[in-house]
Write an enzyme that holds these catalytic residues in place. Structure first.
Site, PDB file in Angstrom:
ATOM      1  N   CYS A 144      -5.855   1.703   6.016  1.00 28.60           N
ATOM      2  CA  CYS A 144      -6.465   0.206   6.365  1.00 28.60           C
ATOM      3  C   CYS A 144      -5.743   0.002   7.692  1.00 28.60           C
ATOM      4  O   CYS A 144      -4.862   0.581   8.294  1.00 28.60           O
ATOM      5  CB  CYS A 144      -6.110  -0.438   5.064  1.00 28.60           C
ATOM      6  SG  CYS A 144      -4.426  -1.216   5.076  1.00 28.60           S
ATOM      7  N   HIS A 202       0.943  -1.217  -0.007  1.00 29.57           N
ATOM      8  CA  HIS A 202      -0.028   0.213  -0.074  1.00 29.57           C
ATOM      9  C   HIS A 202       0.955   1.302   0.092  1.00 29.57           C
ATOM     10  O   HIS A 202       2.315   1.123   0.517  1.00 29.57           O
ATOM     11  CB  HIS A 202      -0.887   0.076   1.321  1.00 29.57           C
ATOM     12  CG  HIS A 202      -2.012  -1.298   1.228  1.00 29.57           C
ATOM     13  ND1 HIS A 202      -3.070  -1.092   1.982  1.00 29.57           N
ATOM     14  CD2 HIS A 202      -2.058  -2.179   0.621  1.00 29.57           C
ATOM     15  CE1 HIS A 202      -3.841  -2.082   1.757  1.00 29.57           C
ATOM     16  NE2 HIS A 202      -3.258  -2.685   0.906  1.00 29.57           N
ATOM     17  N   GLU A 234       1.169   3.906   1.852  1.00 29.35           N
ATOM     18  CA  GLU A 234       1.643   4.378   3.230  1.00 29.35           C
ATOM     19  C   GLU A 234       2.535   3.390   3.657  1.00 29.35           C
ATOM     20  O   GLU A 234       3.649   3.826   4.355  1.00 29.35           O
ATOM     21  CB  GLU A 234       0.547   4.221   4.299  1.00 29.35           C
ATOM     22  CG  GLU A 234      -0.697   5.269   3.803  1.00 29.35           C
ATOM     23  CD  GLU A 234      -1.696   4.549   3.251  1.00 29.35           C
ATOM     24  OE1 GLU A 234      -2.989   4.763   3.529  1.00 29.35           O
ATOM     25  OE2 GLU A 234      -1.542   3.727   2.242  1.00 29.35           O
ATOM     26  N   CYS A 294      -1.843  -0.535   7.542  1.00 25.53           N
ATOM     27  CA  CYS A 294      -1.225   0.843   7.404  1.00 25.53           C
ATOM     28  C   CYS A 294      -1.491   1.504   8.878  1.00 25.53           C
ATOM     29  O   CYS A 294      -0.359   2.194   9.220  1.00 25.53           O
ATOM     30  CB  CYS A 294      -1.915   1.544   6.186  1.00 25.53           C
ATOM     31  SG  CYS A 294      -1.564   0.825   4.512  1.00 25.53           S
TER      32      CYS A 294
END
Length: 285
Positions: free
Chosen positions: A129, A95, A97, A132
């Protein structure tokens, strides 16, 4: 056909009014200077996603149209920008992040051996999420600003800020995912309590929230599918244009804007330069 179009436009206007009134609070930012700085850095996050946009028809997708920016106020520096690359890397953990944090640690962005992100702010185009959010908690990120709410998979740092019981049967509450009716007896994660999570004050955030609500209502789209839509692309494009022509009111933010433009130039000149798979590079042993 015309009535359906009118209905859709009416719904768009309705949700625009509703969502544009959410999260807009003077108390959420320290000062007009900070508000302007937040705007510049969030526009940079939107622009990072826009400059390598993934469309539904793309054969080799990089990942999802989500991006993030890491800012260190101690250094008064934009430490890095990253995009989601789950498909490019064949790794669902990649992801934006996570990649941003990995990039910082791999490059000793806060000095050799310093892996704490205490004092930093992460600007992300989509609410973090659970993965993260947990990573941000462990590395002591101080503040998170998001550019679109995730009604189904958001509020994760807020959940870590709650207390919990072990002898309680938890009930799913989709409409209020961060609220639970169980009485508490276990303290929340102490690091999570130190993080401030807030929606961006930009109008773009309200527009994305409203446009996604329409997509869900009419098409049943997942948020990642919506983020490949024409409507989302248009909002991200306007954010990019706004950053390119941005004129700060406060001279304290001139340096930040110059740094943001430097990142834009790098991303435009070498659009795939940041799209590397850190995990594969750092674990070849």
């Amino acid at each position: 056909m015309m009535s359906q179009l009118n209905m859709r436009h009416g719904l768009v206007f309705f949700f625009f009014i509703v969502f544009s009134s959410l999260g807009i609070s003077e108390e959420m930012v320290e000062s007009p200077i900070q508000r302007e700085r937040d705007a510049i850095l969030m526009l940079l996050a939107y622009s990072t996603a826009y400059l390598n946009w993934v469309s539904p028809q793309d054969q080799n997708k990089r990942g999802y149209n989500i991006a993030a920016v890491l800012y260190d106020p101690q250094q008064e520096k934009i430490v890095g920008v990253q995009r989601n690359a789950v498909d490019l890397c064949g790794d669902k953990t990649q992801h934006a992040e996570v990649r941003l944090i990995q990039q910082c640690i791999n490059t000793d962005c806060r000095g050799k051996g310093n892996h704490s992100l205490k004092g930093t702010t992460i600007y992300t185009t989509l609410e973090p999420c659970m993965m993260c959010g947990g990573m941000m908690v462990f590395l002591e990120v101080s503040r998170v600003v998001f550019g679109q709410a995730d009604q189904k998979f958001g509020k994760n740092i807020e959940r870590l800020q709650q207390n919990f019981r072990t002898d309680c049967e938890y009930m799913a509450q989709p409409e209020e995912p961060s609220v639970n009716s169980c009485k508490v007896d276990i303290p929340a994660n102490y690091r999570a309590l130190k993080i401030l999570v807030e929606p961006s004050q930009l109008l773009k955030r309200a527009q994305l929230d409203g446009a996604f609500a329409i997509h869900q209502l009419l098409l049943g789209s997942a948020i990642t599918e919506f983020l490949m839509s024409v409507e989302a692309h248009e909002i991200f494009q306007k954010a990019h244009q706004q950053l390119k022509s941005y004129k700060p009111k406060y001279r304290e933010n001139m340096s930040i804007l110059m740094q943001a433009h430097q990142f834009l130039e790098k991303l435009t000149r070498a659009p795939g330069e940041i799209d590397r798979c850190f995990m594969k590079q750092s674990h070849n042993h």
